[in-house]
Design a protein around this motif. Structure first.
Motif, short mmCIF file in Angstrom:
data_model
loop_
_atom_site.label_atom_id
_atom_site.label_comp_id
_atom_site.label_asym_id
_atom_site.label_seq_id
_atom_site.Cartn_x
_atom_site.Cartn_y
_atom_site.Cartn_z
N PRO A 199 10.74 97.55 -8.72
CA PRO A 199 9.50 97.22 -9.41
C PRO A 199 8.52 98.39 -9.37
CG PRO A 199 9.63 96.10 -7.28
CD PRO A 199 10.98 96.70 -7.54
N ALA A 200 7.80 98.57 -10.44
CA ALA A 200 6.84 99.66 -10.51
C ALA A 200 5.64 99.36 -9.60
CB ALA A 200 6.37 99.84 -11.95
N PRO A 201 5.02 100.39 -9.04
CA PRO A 201 3.83 100.17 -8.22
C PRO A 201 2.74 99.51 -9.03
CG PRO A 201 4.66 102.42 -7.96
CD PRO A 201 5.41 101.80 -9.10
N PRO A 202 1.96 98.65 -8.42
CA PRO A 202 0.89 97.99 -9.16
C PRO A 202 -0.17 98.99 -9.59
CG PRO A 202 0.70 97.53 -6.82
CD PRO A 202 2.01 98.23 -7.01
N SER A 203 -0.89 98.68 -10.63
CA SER A 203 -1.95 99.54 -11.11
C SER A 203 -3.29 98.98 -10.68
CB SER A 203 -1.90 99.66 -12.64
OG SER A 203 -2.02 98.37 -13.23
N GLY A 204 -4.27 99.86 -10.55
CA GLY A 204 -5.59 99.43 -10.11
C GLY A 204 -5.76 99.64 -8.63
N PRO A 205 -6.96 99.99 -8.17
CA PRO A 205 -7.18 100.30 -6.76
C PRO A 205 -6.95 99.13 -5.81
CG PRO A 205 -9.26 100.25 -7.98
CD PRO A 205 -8.17 100.20 -8.99
N LEU A 206 -7.45 97.94 -6.16
CA LEU A 206 -7.28 96.79 -5.25
C LEU A 206 -5.83 96.34 -5.15
CD1 LEU A 206 -10.48 94.63 -5.94
CD2 LEU A 206 -9.97 96.13 -4.00
N PRO A 207 -5.10 96.19 -6.27
CA PRO A 207 -3.68 95.84 -6.13
C PRO A 207 -2.88 96.89 -5.35
CG PRO A 207 -4.41 95.41 -8.36
CD PRO A 207 -5.53 96.15 -7.68
N ARG A 208 -3.20 98.16 -5.56
CA ARG A 208 -2.48 99.21 -4.83
C ARG A 208 -2.81 99.16 -3.34
NH1 ARG A 208 0.10 103.07 -7.83
NH2 ARG A 208 0.09 104.49 -6.05
N LEU A 209 -4.06 98.84 -3.01
CA LEU A 209 -4.44 98.70 -1.60
C LEU A 209 -3.69 97.54 -0.97
CD1 LEU A 209 -6.19 99.43 0.83
CD2 LEU A 209 -7.99 97.95 -0.10
N GLY A 210 -3.62 96.40 -1.68
CA GLY A 210 -2.87 95.25 -1.16
C GLY A 210 -1.40 95.57 -0.98
N TRP A 211 -0.83 96.31 -1.93
CA TRP A 211 0.57 96.73 -1.84
C TRP A 211 0.79 97.60 -0.62
CZ3 TRP A 211 2.62 101.70 -4.16
CH2 TRP A 211 4.02 101.75 -4.11
N ALA A 212 -0.12 98.56 -0.38
CA ALA A 212 0.01 99.47 0.76
C ALA A 212 -0.11 98.71 2.08
CB ALA A 212 -1.05 100.57 0.68
N LEU A 213 -1.04 97.76 2.16
CA LEU A 213 -1.21 96.99 3.40
C LEU A 213 -0.01 96.09 3.67
CD1 LEU A 213 -4.99 96.00 3.18
CD2 LEU A 213 -3.95 97.74 4.63
N ALA A 214 0.54 95.49 2.61
CA ALA A 214 1.71 94.63 2.79
C ALA A 214 2.90 95.44 3.28
CB ALA A 214 2.04 93.93 1.47
N ASP A 215 3.12 96.60 2.67
CA ASP A 215 4.22 97.47 3.12
C ASP A 215 3.96 97.99 4.53
OD1 ASP A 215 5.55 97.07 0.78
OD2 ASP A 215 5.08 99.03 -0.09
N GLY A 216 2.70 98.29 4.82
CA GLY A 216 2.36 98.76 6.17
C GLY A 216 2.64 97.71 7.22
N TRP A 217 2.33 96.43 6.90
CA TRP A 217 2.60 95.36 7.84
C TRP A 217 4.10 95.18 8.05
CZ3 TRP A 217 1.28 93.01 11.87
CH2 TRP A 217 1.81 91.77 12.21
N THR A 218 4.89 95.38 7.01
CA THR A 218 6.35 95.30 7.14
C THR A 218 6.86 96.35 8.13
OG1 THR A 218 6.59 94.47 4.88
CG2 THR A 218 8.54 95.43 5.90
N VAL A 219 6.33 97.56 8.02
CA VAL A 219 6.73 98.63 8.95
C VAL A 219 6.25 98.30 10.36
CG1 VAL A 219 6.48 101.07 9.50
CG2 VAL A 219 6.76 100.36 7.12
N ALA A 220 5.05 97.77 10.49
CA ALA A 220 4.52 97.42 11.81
C ALA A 220 5.38 96.34 12.47
CB ALA A 220 3.08 96.94 11.68
N ARG A 221 5.84 95.36 11.68
CA ARG A 221 6.70 94.31 12.23
C ARG A 221 7.99 94.89 12.78
NH1 ARG A 221 7.86 90.05 7.86
NH2 ARG A 221 9.28 89.36 9.51
N ARG A 222 8.50 95.92 12.13
CA ARG A 222 9.71 96.58 12.64
C ARG A 222 9.48 97.10 14.06
NH1 ARG A 222 10.23 102.14 12.77
NH2 ARG A 222 12.33 102.88 13.28
N ASP A 223 8.34 97.73 14.28
CA ASP A 223 8.05 98.27 15.61
C ASP A 223 7.83 97.15 16.63
OD1 ASP A 223 8.08 101.06 14.92
OD2 ASP A 223 6.20 100.74 13.87
N LEU A 224 7.19 96.07 16.20
CA LEU A 224 6.98 94.94 17.10
C LEU A 224 8.31 94.31 17.51
CD1 LEU A 224 3.88 93.24 15.41
CD2 LEU A 224 3.91 94.80 17.37
#
Length: 287
Positions: free
Chosen positions: A18-43
């Motif tokens: 899927p293409a990255p979302p457009s717009g600052p807020l959707p992209r921020l939400g996308w980055a935070l969601a992916d960041g939480w996925t990576v954080a869960r890996r470490d946990l």
């Protein structure tokens, strides 16, 4: 963008990421969601190896025991006061500093094993790896601080005054740790292998002890006390002591007399420098 060939009968089709979302807020939400996925890996890694987390929690407890019961009898607080209450805010801050080595090791290990390159090949936000690392380390640091607060209460430390001021003191300690996490991420990405850990181990103790964490800077030679006062750690420790209502010595310089302000300014400056550097360095890996 990645693509995978699949076949339905004799006709090939192409499945696109899927293409990255457009717009600052959707992209921020996308980055935070992916960041939480990576954080869960470490946990999950910590859950599978609890002994490592347990040792990380035990080390500051041993440090407190050493300073309170072995060295505390020979320590005095200028102006009077209980040394345990003087010590604990400094020990809280030192735990934030000691976590820097764990950050560098984790980031460097992932980079050396090719895990970081694997993440970079996936359709995820380019900032997700460093943001996830930051989230995981902040969760661990918060847990460590809670354990040490509990142990501090056992050995006789307590805060005086309203709980909201004490809560602000704990918040400043975690803000300081947040800034150190970004420094650790950047060092781990720049200096690979054991080099990064050697750099941090060499600097952790001078950075920690050349401060007001264990003794008042007023007891040091004037030039050394000035250097210690300008250590960002000293501002956080002095501000925490003030908010906890414990004993403390306010220095004569501007930096020492405005510790509460600088306990906010120093971490924000460090984050403003090292967070963009970390993201830029991650994006440039392999380039």
């Amino acid at each position: 963008m990645t693509a995978t060939d699949t076949h339905t009968g004799d006709r090939p089709s192409l499945l696109l990421a899927p293409a990255p979302p457009s717009g600052p807020l959707p992209r921020l939400g996308w980055a935070l969601a992916d960041g939480w996925t990576v954080a869960r890996r470490d946990l999950l890694h910590w859950a599978r190896g609890p002994w490592e987390l347990g040792f990380g929690l035990l080390f500051p407890v041993l440090m407190v025991l050493m300073f309170v019961y072995l060295l505390g009898g020979s320590m005095s607080v200028p102006g009077g006061g209980d040394y345990t209450e003087y010590l604990m805010p400094g020990m809280f801050a030192m735990v934030m500093v000691f976590g820097l080595g764990e950050t560098v090791t984790a980031v460097s290990t992932d980079a050396n094993r090719g895990i970081t390159d694997r993440f970079r090949s996936m359709p995820m936000a380019s900032s997700a790896v460093v943001v996830g690392r930051c989230l995981a380390d902040m969760i661990r640091s918060t847990l460590t601080l809670i354990v040490l607060i509990g142990f501090g209460l056992v050995v006789g430390w307590q805060w005086h005054g309203p709980f909201d001021r004490a809560l602000l003191g704990f918040g400043l300690l975690l803000l300081f740790r947040f800034a150190l996490v970004w420094i650790g991420i950047y060092v781990g990405l720049v200096v690979r292998g054991q080099g990064g850990m050697a750099v941090i181990q060499t600097l952790e103790f001078p950075f920690g002890f050349l401060s007001n964490a264990f003794v008042a800077t007023a007891t040091m030679p004037v030039w050394l006390g000035t250097v210690a006062d300008w250590n960002p750690l000293s501002s956080t420790v002095a501000a925490a002591r003030e908010l906890f209502g414990g004993p403390g010595v306010i220095g004569e310089g501007w930096i020492a007399q405005n510790a509460l302000l600088m306990a906010v300014v120093w971490p924000l400056l460090l984050v403003a420098v090292f967070a963009p550097l970390s993201v830029r360095r991650y994006r440039g890996l392999g380039g």
